[in-house]
Design a protein around this motif. Structure first.
Motif, PDB file in Angstrom:
ATOM      1  N   GLY A   1     -34.126   0.377   7.294  1.00  0.00           N
ATOM      2  CA  GLY A   1     -33.317   1.107   6.330  1.00  0.00           C
ATOM      3  C   GLY A   1     -32.830   0.224   5.195  1.00  0.00           C
ATOM      4  O   GLY A   1     -32.894   0.613   4.018  1.00  0.00           O
TER       5      GLY A   1
ATOM      6  N   CYS B   1     -39.451   8.067   9.986  1.00  0.00           N
ATOM      7  CA  CYS B   1     -39.890   7.335   8.792  1.00  0.00           C
ATOM      8  C   CYS B   1     -40.808   8.189   7.936  1.00  0.00           C
ATOM      9  O   CYS B   1     -40.762   8.125   6.702  1.00  0.00           O
ATOM     10  CB  CYS B   1     -40.618   6.045   9.196  1.00  0.00           C
ATOM     11  SG  CYS B   1     -39.533   4.740   9.800  1.00  0.00           S
TER      12      CYS B   1
ATOM     13  N   GLN C   1     -39.293   6.382   4.858  1.00  0.00           N
ATOM     14  CA  GLN C   1     -38.909   4.987   5.031  1.00  0.00           C
ATOM     15  C   GLN C   1     -40.171   4.114   5.090  1.00  0.00           C
ATOM     16  O   GLN C   1     -41.268   4.600   5.371  1.00  0.00           O
ATOM     17  CB  GLN C   1     -38.097   4.816   6.318  1.00  0.00           C
ATOM     18  CG  GLN C   1     -36.783   5.577   6.319  1.00  0.00           C
ATOM     19  CD  GLN C   1     -35.825   5.120   5.239  1.00  0.00           C
ATOM     20  OE1 GLN C   1     -35.206   4.070   5.336  1.00  0.00           O
ATOM     21  NE2 GLN C   1     -35.695   5.921   4.183  1.00  0.00           N
TER      22      GLN C   1
ATOM     23  N   GLY D   1     -32.543   5.118   2.829  1.00  0.00           N
ATOM     24  CA  GLY D   1     -32.516   3.808   3.479  1.00  0.00           C
ATOM     25  C   GLY D   1     -31.107   3.417   3.892  1.00  0.00           C
ATOM     26  O   GLY D   1     -30.887   2.886   4.992  1.00  0.00           O
TER      27      GLY D   1
ATOM     28  N   THR E   1     -35.811  -0.758   2.953  1.00  0.00           N
ATOM     29  CA  THR E   1     -36.252   0.401   2.179  1.00  0.00           C
ATOM     30  C   THR E   1     -35.314   0.667   1.015  1.00  0.00           C
ATOM     31  O   THR E   1     -35.760   0.951  -0.113  1.00  0.00           O
ATOM     32  CB  THR E   1     -36.327   1.646   3.076  1.00  0.00           C
ATOM     33  OG1 THR E   1     -37.250   1.419   4.140  1.00  0.00           O
ATOM     34  CG2 THR E   1     -36.785   2.859   2.278  1.00  0.00           C
TER      35      THR E   1
END
Length: 638
Positions: A298, A238, A243, A328, A301
């Protein structure tokens, strides 16, 4: 010979870094650029050699330089591996990296520190190659930290502007948060497996070693530790791949020169998280709960970043939030277990996003640094190559048939639909937003009349050949890259089979798949149509910052996430630091002034002894002699 070539692939960019950093000024602006480009091009040529070789033999190359660590029953070799996954990554890291270096020769030609720029670019590529080639998690971690360091150096390259320094520090610090979690995950895996070598861990998993956990009370906790390790690795991803909640550094990374943005966002640093999860797919497959978290993070995001990108007016900020959104979608595919699909989108995204960033740099170059789209317009008339390549890449990222983005994004949405219709709906909405904000950018930048100054208008021109050549190459790749993985006939899935724990699901083109493809295409066309109606047909121009209100203002300020982080993290740290600063200042001041007072007091008393009386001096002399003799008789006579 193969070992030497592998080391040449790895070390040539590092050699370019050393030469440019120490002798770059003597080479001149052009010489240092071509040297840096040649270093990365050499790595690309060697990568191509190994890539073609593995297509035939399908045998991975292992390069072991010797044992690195040996602690009880834990050993780590300093070794590298060139298999299907690493070579595929190296192809676009070094290939697109070479194009970005060529572009930079012209773009950065007049910068006073151009030799440092190419040195840092070479070092960046070196660490990315290290990350990809490493045969274990510790070698990967070297590259992982190295690209973090280079991002700091390149984002803050124009260090005379404090805002750029702040952006560099933000990227560095936020990545440290993810890197701490990544390191914890490595430690846990090392404890559980007594190794961090990929091939050894894979063999242990295939031999059912993990099924033996639970034979002792301590081992009953191993499944929990293992899930925690994989979650920590994802948190590390991340940070590197921007993310939620560790994404805010990436848009600020636009402070660096445009070639840096292209390198970070398209081919190197932000893809490290996807590479790591794909490399360890055989471990992530054993933790479906972590994969579910990956898919959800994901999807959210992709939607949040796409929503923010709808109203940004800085041309590079739009592309930055687009990158976060596309990443994402890649993590959505990973969470669905569709690793090959995620890799497919990494590749196509590298093509069209590098082209888009370099295209934005071409625009900025023509406008002498202007990045606000509200001050652009009409550039397609004078920048025909930049416009054509930018349009192709915008169509590709929007998912328009038959360009590369259509195939890779469609595969992601199909995988998401079979996994969870809710996640599919979120991904689809983000994709519609992508089509809208990308063509909002196209229409504001290239259509209608020019809205800049008369001086800018007078100097408008197409960029030099060293800038437009990479744009043309990348645009062609964005057009044809989808051929790597067509539904039902995926060369990429077949190629990656040796490094995947489970075979990919082939999406045959049935009625449901055609419906999903149709929905995705219609959604993209709707997004483009709305952008056309607002910014081309009606000719609307976004209002000035002070006039932005309502939900648009919330989106323009990025949901106030940065302000939230400042309020709950930055200001409390400053407050605590201020307290310690004041306490330290009082303590240090007290110590310094106290010692000074004591020295002064002793000096004052000492001055009284220096009174000029010979009798007093003789008395002191006699007492001293008596003391010496007394010491001799009492202690030494024994």
């Amino acid at each position: 010979m193969e070992t030497n070539l592998a080391l040449l692939l790895l070390l040539t960019p590092f050699a370019g870094f050393l030469i440019n950093i120490f002798f770059g000024k003597k080479l001149g602006h052009t010489g240092t650029g071509w040297l840096g480009t040649a270093a990365v091009a050499t790595s690309f040529a060697v990568t191509l050699f190994f890539f073609l070789q593995i297509l035939g033999t399908k045998e991975a190359l292992m390069v072991n330089l010797g044992q690195w660590l040996s602690l009880a029953n834990f050993t780590v070799d300093f070794s590298f591996q060139l298999d299907q996954l690493s070579l595929l990554w190296l192809m676009f890291v070094t290939g697109i990296g070479t194009l970005i270096h060529i572009y930079s020769i012209s773009y950065m030609h007049d910068d006073e520190n151009v030799h440092k720029f190419f040195a840092y670019l070479n070092l960046f590529v070196f660490f990315m190659i290290t990350l990809v080639m490493g045969s274990n998690l510790l070698i990967m971690f070297i590259g992982w930290e190295g690209v973090g360091l280079c991002s700091y150096l390149l984002i803050g390259f124009w260090y005379k502007t404090q805002e750029y320094n702040d952006a560099a520090k933000k990227a560095f610090i936020m990545n440290r948060i993810g890197d701490l979690a990544f390191l914890i995950g490595i430690f846990i895996l090392a404890y559980l497996f007594h190794t961090v070598e990929y091939t050894t861990m894979l063999k242990m998993v295939n031999n059912g070693w993990m099924t033996k956990w639970g034979t002792t009370p301590r081992e009953e906790l191993y499944p929990m530790f293992f899930s925690l390790a994989m979650l920590c690795l994802f948190i590390g991803a991340c940070g590197k791949s921007a993310q939620l909640p560790l994404y805010t550094w990436l848009p600020d990374a636009m402070a660096g020169p445009t070639p840096v943005s292209a390198l970070i966002h398209a081919a190197t640093m932000v893809t490290a998280g996807i590479f790591m999860v794909t490399r360890l797919n055989f471990l992530f497959n054993l933790t479906p709960e972590v994969l579910e978290v990956i898919a959800i993070v994901g999807a959210i995001t992709s939607l949040v970043a796409a929503a923010i990108g709808l109203v940004q007016n800085d041309i590079k900020k739009v592309l930055a939030y687009s990158t976060v959104s596309q990443l994402g979608l890649m993590f959505l595919a990973l969470g669905c277990g569709a690793y090959e699909v995620a890799v497919f989108h990494v590749i196509t995204h590298a093509f069209f996003k590098a082209c888009l960033f370099l295209g934005s740099g071409s625009v900025i170059h023509a406008l002498h640094g202007e990045q606000d789209m509200r001050n652009m317009g009409g550039l397609r008339k004078v920048m025909k190559i930049t416009f054509a390549t930018f349009l192709i890449s915008s169509l590709a990222i929007s998912g328009i048939f038959p360009l590369s983005g259509f195939w890779s994004k469609d595969e992601i949405l199909m995988s998401a639909f079979h996994h969870s219709p809710v996640l599919w709906a979120i991904g689809s909405l983000a994709s519609v937003m992508t089509a809208f904000y990308m063509f909002r950018l196209v229409y504001l930048t290239f259509y209608k009349d020019f809205r800049g100054t008369e001086e800018q208008k007078h100097h408008l021109h197409e960029s030099p050949g060293l800038i437009t050549f990479p744009l043309v190459v990348l645009a062609i790749l964005a057009m044809v890259g989808g051929a790597l993985s067509l539904p039902g006939h995926s060369w990429l899935n077949h190629y990656l089979t040796p490094v995947m724990a489970s075979p990919a699901e082939h999406h045959e083109l049935g009625s449901m798949e055609y419906i999903l493809m149709g929905i995705a295409t219609v959604g993209a066309l709707i997004g483009i149509g709305i952008a056309y109606a607002k910014y081309n047909s009606k000719g609307e121009v976004p209002p000035a910052d002070a006039e932005i209100t309502g939900i648009t203002n919330v989106l323009y300020h990025k949901f106030y996430v940065d302000e939230f982080y400042t309020a709950i993290i930055v200001k409390p740290i400053y407050f605590i630091g201020g307290i310690f600063k004041n306490v330290t200042e009082v303590a240090v001041s007290g110590l310094v002034f106290g010692l000074g007072w004591l020295a002064s007091a002793l000096g004052s008393e000492g001055r009284n002894l220096q009174n000029g009386s010979i009798g007093f001096y003789l008395l002191v002399f006699v007492l001293g002699i008596c003391s010496i003799f007394g010491y001799i008789f009492i202690f030494l006579a024994k």
